[in-house]
Design a protein around this motif. Structure first.
Motif, mmCIF file in Angstrom:
data_model
loop_
_atom_site.group_PDB
_atom_site.id
_atom_site.type_symbol
_atom_site.label_atom_id
_atom_site.label_comp_id
_atom_site.label_asym_id
_atom_site.label_seq_id
_atom_site.Cartn_x
_atom_site.Cartn_y
_atom_site.Cartn_z
ATOM 1 N N VAL A 123 12.858 -0.218 -14.530
ATOM 2 C CA VAL A 123 14.286 0.058 -14.352
ATOM 3 C C VAL A 123 14.959 1.339 -14.207
ATOM 4 O O VAL A 123 14.694 2.170 -15.255
ATOM 5 C CB VAL A 123 15.165 -0.794 -15.646
ATOM 6 C CG1 VAL A 123 16.607 -1.173 -15.407
ATOM 7 C CG2 VAL A 123 14.693 -2.297 -15.889
ATOM 8 N N GLY B 280 22.240 -0.644 -15.986
ATOM 9 C CA GLY B 280 20.599 -0.524 -16.429
ATOM 10 C C GLY B 280 20.276 -0.588 -17.990
ATOM 11 O O GLY B 280 19.218 -1.234 -18.199
ATOM 12 N N ILE C 297 13.343 -2.760 -10.279
ATOM 13 C CA ILE C 297 14.764 -2.718 -10.204
ATOM 14 C C ILE C 297 15.386 -1.198 -10.019
ATOM 15 O O ILE C 297 15.260 -0.380 -10.782
ATOM 16 C CB ILE C 297 15.035 -3.264 -11.608
ATOM 17 C CG1 ILE C 297 14.682 -4.533 -11.778
ATOM 18 C CG2 ILE C 297 16.874 -3.270 -11.414
ATOM 19 C CD1 ILE C 297 15.058 -5.230 -13.114
ATOM 20 N N ASN D 201 18.353 0.965 -9.674
ATOM 21 C CA ASN D 201 19.877 0.864 -10.041
ATOM 22 C C ASN D 201 20.467 2.399 -10.347
ATOM 23 O O ASN D 201 21.688 2.611 -10.553
ATOM 24 C CB ASN D 201 19.650 0.334 -11.576
ATOM 25 C CG ASN D 201 20.867 0.323 -12.235
ATOM 26 O OD1 ASN D 201 22.010 -0.334 -11.938
ATOM 27 N ND2 ASN D 201 21.144 1.016 -13.351
ATOM 28 N N HIS D 202 19.793 3.431 -10.075
ATOM 29 C CA HIS D 202 20.153 4.608 -10.292
ATOM 30 C C HIS D 202 21.117 5.038 -9.136
ATOM 31 O O HIS D 202 21.103 4.484 -8.074
ATOM 32 C CB HIS D 202 19.156 5.675 -10.379
ATOM 33 C CG HIS D 202 18.422 5.998 -9.281
ATOM 34 N ND1 HIS D 202 17.314 5.056 -9.059
ATOM 35 C CD2 HIS D 202 18.298 6.584 -8.369
ATOM 36 C CE1 HIS D 202 16.592 5.381 -7.850
ATOM 37 N NE2 HIS D 202 17.218 6.441 -7.400
ATOM 38 N N TYR E 34 14.981 5.315 -3.444
ATOM 39 C CA TYR E 34 14.828 4.086 -3.402
ATOM 40 C C TYR E 34 13.714 4.052 -2.518
ATOM 41 O O TYR E 34 12.844 2.851 -2.688
ATOM 42 C CB TYR E 34 16.031 3.150 -2.939
ATOM 43 C CG TYR E 34 17.068 2.878 -4.127
ATOM 44 C CD1 TYR E 34 17.540 4.172 -4.891
ATOM 45 C CD2 TYR E 34 17.854 1.924 -4.386
ATOM 46 C CE1 TYR E 34 18.627 4.122 -5.747
ATOM 47 C CE2 TYR E 34 18.673 1.770 -5.058
ATOM 48 C CZ TYR E 34 19.237 2.662 -5.936
ATOM 49 O OH TYR E 34 20.083 2.574 -6.980
ATOM 50 N N VAL F 24 20.191 -2.678 -6.601
ATOM 51 C CA VAL F 24 21.645 -2.741 -7.159
ATOM 52 C C VAL F 24 22.547 -1.986 -6.221
ATOM 53 O O VAL F 24 22.457 -0.550 -6.320
ATOM 54 C CB VAL F 24 21.765 -2.103 -8.530
ATOM 55 C CG1 VAL F 24 23.381 -2.229 -9.169
ATOM 56 C CG2 VAL F 24 20.818 -2.922 -9.623
ATOM 57 N N CYS G 197 21.935 -6.650 -4.673
ATOM 58 C CA CYS G 197 22.829 -7.131 -5.682
ATOM 59 C C CYS G 197 24.297 -6.731 -5.381
ATOM 60 O O CYS G 197 24.354 -5.339 -5.266
ATOM 61 C CB CYS G 197 22.562 -6.757 -6.941
ATOM 62 S SG CYS G 197 20.856 -7.521 -7.678
ATOM 63 N N ARG H 239 29.788 -5.605 -18.306
ATOM 64 C CA ARG H 239 28.352 -5.094 -17.822
ATOM 65 C C ARG H 239 27.089 -5.819 -18.431
ATOM 66 O O ARG H 239 26.111 -6.132 -17.490
ATOM 67 C CB ARG H 239 28.187 -3.448 -18.132
ATOM 68 C CG ARG H 239 28.230 -3.312 -19.495
ATOM 69 C CD ARG H 239 28.010 -1.761 -19.891
ATOM 70 N NE ARG H 239 28.425 -1.332 -21.221
ATOM 71 C CZ ARG H 239 29.513 -0.978 -21.776
ATOM 72 N NH1 ARG H 239 30.806 -1.290 -21.176
ATOM 73 N NH2 ARG H 239 29.302 -0.657 -22.861
ATOM 74 N N ALA I 204 24.646 -7.558 -15.907
ATOM 75 C CA ALA I 204 23.138 -7.330 -15.921
ATOM 76 C C ALA I 204 22.148 -8.716 -16.011
ATOM 77 O O ALA I 204 21.110 -8.594 -15.404
ATOM 78 C CB ALA I 204 22.765 -6.451 -17.050
ATOM 79 N N ILE J 276 22.166 -10.222 -12.619
ATOM 80 C CA ILE J 276 21.047 -9.412 -11.684
ATOM 81 C C ILE J 276 19.732 -10.005 -12.124
ATOM 82 O O ILE J 276 18.851 -10.353 -11.035
ATOM 83 C CB ILE J 276 21.246 -7.971 -12.101
ATOM 84 C CG1 ILE J 276 22.556 -7.631 -11.496
ATOM 85 C CG2 ILE J 276 20.088 -7.311 -11.151
ATOM 86 C CD1 ILE J 276 22.927 -6.221 -11.718
ATOM 87 N N ARG K 103 24.928 7.438 -12.969
ATOM 88 C CA ARG K 103 24.163 7.032 -14.149
ATOM 89 C C ARG K 103 23.132 7.667 -14.865
ATOM 90 O O ARG K 103 22.316 8.590 -13.973
ATOM 91 C CB ARG K 103 23.582 5.637 -14.003
ATOM 92 C CG ARG K 103 24.516 4.658 -13.291
ATOM 93 C CD ARG K 103 23.989 3.365 -12.903
ATOM 94 N NE ARG K 103 24.879 2.703 -12.216
ATOM 95 C CZ ARG K 103 24.424 1.891 -11.034
ATOM 96 N NH1 ARG K 103 23.418 1.860 -10.545
ATOM 97 N NH2 ARG K 103 25.529 1.054 -10.383
#
Length: 305
Positions: A39, A47, A117, A119-120, A147, A168, A213, A238, A242, A245, A304
């Motif tokens: 993650v 996250g 995952i 997500n950043h 990514y 994400v 997502c 959130r 989460a 997701i 993030r």
């Protein structure tokens, strides 16, 4: 007749979508028990909450973000919640070598990978586009190219495990939103890359799922602090986001919309009432609070740690 078709086709789409999702397999937490999961962007916000949910389900977790102290606390909490194992790697996704290093760490410490995952996001501003091309380039490196780099590095392990990639993204990657020009550009890029990659997986019979997502306004501390004054909408929780997701990822869904009513339904307007959709998007903002120029650089809404 033409006008009737414009009404009936979106309605039919809604009916079919409801049938399709309601008929699918139900999520069970056991689906993620023992799974090896990376993650990113997991020190705060969505996250962090995904890490806690995975811990409760008994997954092996490797989390990453920039701030080591925050990651340490998240790992401690994950172990308290019952994670099969929990580790962290701190660093910045501005460095493609670091993105690849995270995947290698998962291979070394977890012995493989079942779910990646992504997500950043990098730091950006929430305001009128300031014309800074360099900022757009830097954000593309963090929000998009890292990514790609992580996906490429993780693919051999994911092919072996027949695993999943979870991307994400945002409504800003499906529809043009004001005040998020650089951020939106990176999210559109994610949609194009991973949707095309999914097609190639299908052609090549690669059994690795890709779940994109599409999120709306979520109540992360950063988003609320930076965008709350401009957005005339209530943020969604959130922790619930989460979990949704993870459910979508476990069920190997093509796309996950959260919340559905405020994300998926407006997209039905794109093809037959684009100007109306643009108007509805603008109507969600308190434009008198936007000011005459860009917000100060690097407010915390779009980053993030």
């Amino acid at each position: 007749m033409g006008r009737l078709q414009k009404i009936l086709i979106p309605f039919l789409g809604l009916v079919l979508a409801f049938w399709f999702y309601s008929a699918r397999e139900n999520f069970k937490p056991e689906m993620l028990k023992g799974k090896r999961v990376i993650v990113t962007g997991a020190s705060t916000g969505i996250g962090e909450q995904m890490a806690y949910h995975l811990a409760r389900m008994g997954s092996h977790i490797l989390i990453t973000a920039r701030t080591e102290a925050k990651l340490q606390k998240v790992v401690e909490r994950c172990l308290e919640l019952g994670a099969a194992s929990a580790r962290y790697v701190s660093g910045t996704m501005e460095d493609m070598a670091f993105a690849e290093h995270v995947v290698k760490e998962a291979e070394a410490s977890l012995g493989g990978l079942d779910m990646l995952i992504l997500n950043h996001v990098g730091t950006s501003y929430f305001g009128y586009f300031d014309g800074d091309v360099g900022h757009v380039r830097k954000l593309l490196e963090i929000n998009f190219l890292s990514y790609v780099a992580m996906t490429v590095s993780a693919l051999p392990m994911l092919k072996e495990s027949e695993g999943s990639i979870v991307v994400v993204s945002s409504m800003a990657g499906k529809v043009g939103f004001p005040f998020t020009v650089p951020y939106s550009a990176t999210k559109f890029a994610l949609d194009g890359f991973f949707s095309s990659l999914r097609q190639e997986f299908s052609i090549q019979s690669v059994n690795v799922s890709i779940t994109l997502c599409i999120l709306g306004f979520i109540d992360t501390e950063r988003a609320v602090r930076a965008a709350g004054a401009l957005l005339a909408a209530e943020p969604a929780p959130r922790a619930e986001c989460a979990l949704e997701i993870l459910k979508g990822a476990a069920l190997r869904r093509r796309e996950l919309y959260y919340r559905y009513g405020s994300t998926r339904l407006p997209l039905l307007l794109r093809d037959w009432a684009a100007e109306l959709l643009d108007y509805l998007v603008r109507s969600r903002y308190r434009l008198d609070g936007a000011g005459g120029g860009p917000s100060p650089p690097a407010p915390p809404s779009l980053s993030r740690n």
